[in-house]
Design a protein around this motif. Sequence first.
Motif, PDB file in Angstrom:
ATOM      1  N   TYR A 185       5.185   1.087   1.046  1.00 13.06           N
ATOM      2  CA  TYR A 185       5.168   0.481   2.660  1.00 13.06           C
ATOM      3  C   TYR A 185       5.289  -0.956   1.839  1.00 13.06           C
ATOM      4  O   TYR A 185       4.601  -1.596   1.619  1.00 13.06           O
ATOM      5  CB  TYR A 185       4.105   0.831   3.160  1.00 13.06           C
ATOM      6  N   GLN A 186       6.465  -1.657   2.201  1.00 16.82           N
ATOM      7  CA  GLN A 186       6.490  -2.507   1.808  1.00 16.82           C
ATOM      8  C   GLN A 186       7.462  -3.172   3.325  1.00 16.82           C
ATOM      9  O   GLN A 186       8.696  -2.865   3.907  1.00 16.82           O
ATOM     10  CB  GLN A 186       7.842  -3.207   0.790  1.00 16.82           C
ATOM     11  N   GLN A 191      13.592 -10.016   4.886  1.00 16.71           N
ATOM     12  CA  GLN A 191      14.220 -10.276   5.711  1.00 16.71           C
ATOM     13  C   GLN A 191      12.950 -10.014   6.695  1.00 16.71           C
ATOM     14  O   GLN A 191      14.033  -9.578   7.715  1.00 16.71           O
ATOM     15  CB  GLN A 191      15.316  -9.075   6.084  1.00 16.71           C
ATOM     16  N   GLY A 192      12.540  -9.034   6.806  1.00 19.56           N
ATOM     17  CA  GLY A 192      11.116  -8.846   7.620  1.00 19.56           C
ATOM     18  C   GLY A 192      11.248  -7.196   7.992  1.00 19.56           C
ATOM     19  O   GLY A 192      10.240  -6.573   9.139  1.00 19.56           O
ATOM     20  N   ARG A 193      12.023  -6.407   7.463  1.00 21.28           N
ATOM     21  CA  ARG A 193      12.556  -4.776   7.510  1.00 21.28           C
ATOM     22  C   ARG A 193      10.488  -4.713   6.937  1.00 21.28           C
ATOM     23  O   ARG A 193      10.464  -4.388   5.803  1.00 21.28           O
ATOM     24  CB  ARG A 193      13.590  -4.575   6.803  1.00 21.28           C
ATOM     25  N   HIS A 194      10.630  -3.144   7.445  1.00 16.89           N
ATOM     26  CA  HIS A 194       9.866  -2.475   7.093  1.00 16.89           C
ATOM     27  C   HIS A 194      10.320  -1.303   6.158  1.00 16.89           C
ATOM     28  O   HIS A 194      11.223  -0.559   7.102  1.00 16.89           O
ATOM     29  CB  HIS A 194       8.770  -1.971   8.074  1.00 16.89           C
ATOM     30  N   ILE A 195       9.765  -1.261   4.929  1.00 16.09           N
ATOM     31  CA  ILE A 195      11.095  -0.028   3.970  1.00 16.09           C
ATOM     32  C   ILE A 195       9.241   1.047   3.605  1.00 16.09           C
ATOM     33  O   ILE A 195       8.517   0.072   3.127  1.00 16.09           O
ATOM     34  CB  ILE A 195      11.599  -1.020   3.256  1.00 16.09           C
ATOM     35  N   LEU A 196       9.783   1.912   3.768  1.00 14.36           N
ATOM     36  CA  LEU A 196       8.957   3.303   3.455  1.00 14.36           C
ATOM     37  C   LEU A 196       9.647   3.390   1.545  1.00 14.36           C
ATOM     38  O   LEU A 196      10.922   3.934   2.135  1.00 14.36           O
ATOM     39  CB  LEU A 196       9.125   4.320   4.228  1.00 14.36           C
ATOM     40  N   GLU A 237       5.992   8.430  11.525  1.00 12.91           N
ATOM     41  CA  GLU A 237       4.499   8.268  11.715  1.00 12.91           C
ATOM     42  C   GLU A 237       3.932   7.828  10.587  1.00 12.91           C
ATOM     43  O   GLU A 237       3.666   8.505   9.183  1.00 12.91           O
ATOM     44  CB  GLU A 237       4.045   9.430  12.463  1.00 12.91           C
ATOM     45  N   ILE A 238       3.254   6.660  10.222  1.00 11.60           N
ATOM     46  CA  ILE A 238       2.586   6.207   8.877  1.00 11.60           C
ATOM     47  C   ILE A 238       1.096   6.610   9.115  1.00 11.60           C
ATOM     48  O   ILE A 238       0.172   5.581  10.479  1.00 11.60           O
ATOM     49  CB  ILE A 238       2.391   3.883   8.303  1.00 11.60           C
ATOM     50  N   TYR A 239       0.863   7.687   8.877  1.00 12.86           N
ATOM     51  CA  TYR A 239      -0.741   8.686   9.255  1.00 12.86           C
ATOM     52  C   TYR A 239      -1.467   8.094   8.491  1.00 12.86           C
ATOM     53  O   TYR A 239      -2.358   7.861   9.564  1.00 12.86           O
ATOM     54  CB  TYR A 239       0.010   9.720   9.276  1.00 12.86           C
ATOM     55  N   ALA A 240      -1.828   7.655   7.497  1.00  6.78           N
ATOM     56  CA  ALA A 240      -2.755   7.311   6.446  1.00  6.78           C
ATOM     57  C   ALA A 240      -2.398   6.291   5.535  1.00  6.78           C
ATOM     58  O   ALA A 240      -1.488   6.234   5.051  1.00  6.78           O
ATOM     59  CB  ALA A 240      -3.220   8.073   5.992  1.00  6.78           C
ATOM     60  N   VAL A 241      -3.834   5.888   5.056  1.00  8.42           N
ATOM     61  CA  VAL A 241      -3.122   4.649   3.669  1.00  8.42           C
ATOM     62  C   VAL A 241      -3.725   5.251   2.529  1.00  8.42           C
ATOM     63  O   VAL A 241      -5.248   6.078   2.374  1.00  8.42           O
ATOM     64  CB  VAL A 241      -4.164   3.780   3.470  1.00  8.42           C
ATOM     65  N   VAL A 242      -3.493   5.969   1.641  1.00  3.16           N
ATOM     66  CA  VAL A 242      -3.657   6.046   0.071  1.00  3.16           C
ATOM     67  C   VAL A 242      -4.896   4.784  -0.909  1.00  3.16           C
ATOM     68  O   VAL A 242      -4.874   4.143  -1.255  1.00  3.16           O
ATOM     69  CB  VAL A 242      -2.391   6.488  -0.787  1.00  3.16           C
ATOM     70  N   GLU A 285       0.728  -0.898  -0.049  1.00  2.00           N
ATOM     71  CA  GLU A 285      -0.065   0.059   0.214  1.00  2.00           C
ATOM     72  C   GLU A 285       0.922   0.537   0.304  1.00  2.00           C
ATOM     73  O   GLU A 285       1.782   0.909   0.359  1.00  2.00           O
ATOM     74  CB  GLU A 285      -0.630  -0.067   1.380  1.00  2.00           C
ATOM     75  N   ARG A 286       0.071   2.204  -0.595  1.00  2.00           N
ATOM     76  CA  ARG A 286       0.943   3.840  -0.583  1.00  2.00           C
ATOM     77  C   ARG A 286       0.132   4.610   0.966  1.00  2.00           C
ATOM     78  O   ARG A 286      -1.174   3.773   1.196  1.00  2.00           O
ATOM     79  CB  ARG A 286       0.827   4.647  -1.889  1.00  2.00           C
ATOM     80  N   VAL A 287       1.109   5.478   1.656  1.00  4.25           N
ATOM     81  CA  VAL A 287       0.422   5.697   2.733  1.00  4.25           C
ATOM     82  C   VAL A 287       0.957   6.791   3.135  1.00  4.25           C
ATOM     83  O   VAL A 287       2.192   7.304   2.650  1.00  4.25           O
ATOM     84  CB  VAL A 287       1.261   4.926   4.037  1.00  4.25           C
ATOM     85  N   VAL A 288       0.661   7.670   3.337  1.00  2.00           N
ATOM     86  CA  VAL A 288       1.485   9.334   4.387  1.00  2.00           C
ATOM     87  C   VAL A 288       1.827   8.594   5.319  1.00  2.00           C
ATOM     88  O   VAL A 288       1.484   8.473   5.997  1.00  2.00           O
ATOM     89  CB  VAL A 288       0.278   9.609   4.769  1.00  2.00           C
ATOM     90  N   VAL A 289       3.027   9.457   5.461  1.00  2.00           N
ATOM     91  CA  VAL A 289       4.464   9.594   6.059  1.00  2.00           C
ATOM     92  C   VAL A 289       4.301  10.483   6.960  1.00  2.00           C
ATOM     93  O   VAL A 289       4.532  11.563   6.247  1.00  2.00           O
ATOM     94  CB  VAL A 289       5.573   8.659   5.737  1.00  2.00           C
TER      95      VAL A 289
END
Length: 248
Positions: free
Chosen positions: A188-189, A193-198, A236-241, A166-170
């Motif tokens: 957001y992916q 390796q289980g890493r959270h990447i923007l 902060e991942i604030y919202a989902v586009v 998903e694309r997110v507002v950061v």
Amino acid sequence: MSYDLLISRITERLKALGMSERKACLTADVGLNSIRHIRVRGHAPKPETLAKLANVLEVPASYFLEAAAEGHEKSKDPIEPNKNHFAAVEKVYVKGFVQAGTWQDALEWPMTDWMSIYIPPDPRYMNVARFGLEVRGDSMNKVYPEGSIVIAVRLDDLGRLPRNGERVVVLSRCTNGNSAMEATIKKYQIDTQGRHILWPESTDPLYQTPIILDDRAKSLGIDGHDADHGASCDIEIYAVVIGSYRPE
């Protein structure tokens, strides 16, 4: 239809000004029973009526219009295109902008600066408040060219975490003593390796470095390292586009 939020806002202003419904309608030069028809009968109010009432009750027109739009979205009634009320499109307010490298005091503009656009109903989010953000700059120009309007839903309103892809507002706030923040859009992916990447999605070399969130980001909205700024930032991942609109 249920316009509970709209009625509560009107009632709040009436009490604050010590004004009756009838006097407000008379002063606004609208039907004397306009407020009562919304409150008792659930009639869909005309935008021009709400704008007149807002002027008399000393609030921006958007304060009532936004509440009316939310009440319409929550209605389960089918929309009949020939009826003389809200058309089969929905009003969403553009409340701010996103732009990499630009720091601002708040994501949202003052209510008087909000802009309204009309978009088709989205059955996925019929009971969730949506808002628009103007895209500035080139940090996501592969997907959202400058001038695009993205439609977003707050994660708190969705009651869930972002999903892979998903694309997110950061929102980024760097630990340099400055209270300003940067608002951007990223993809957001979660990698192998289980890493959270923007990820940015840009043709500009200045905006091709991802933000890699640390282990604490599994709860999201905590700390990360933003390589674009070379500083430790609160992310902060604030919202989902959920959609976008491109004016001609």
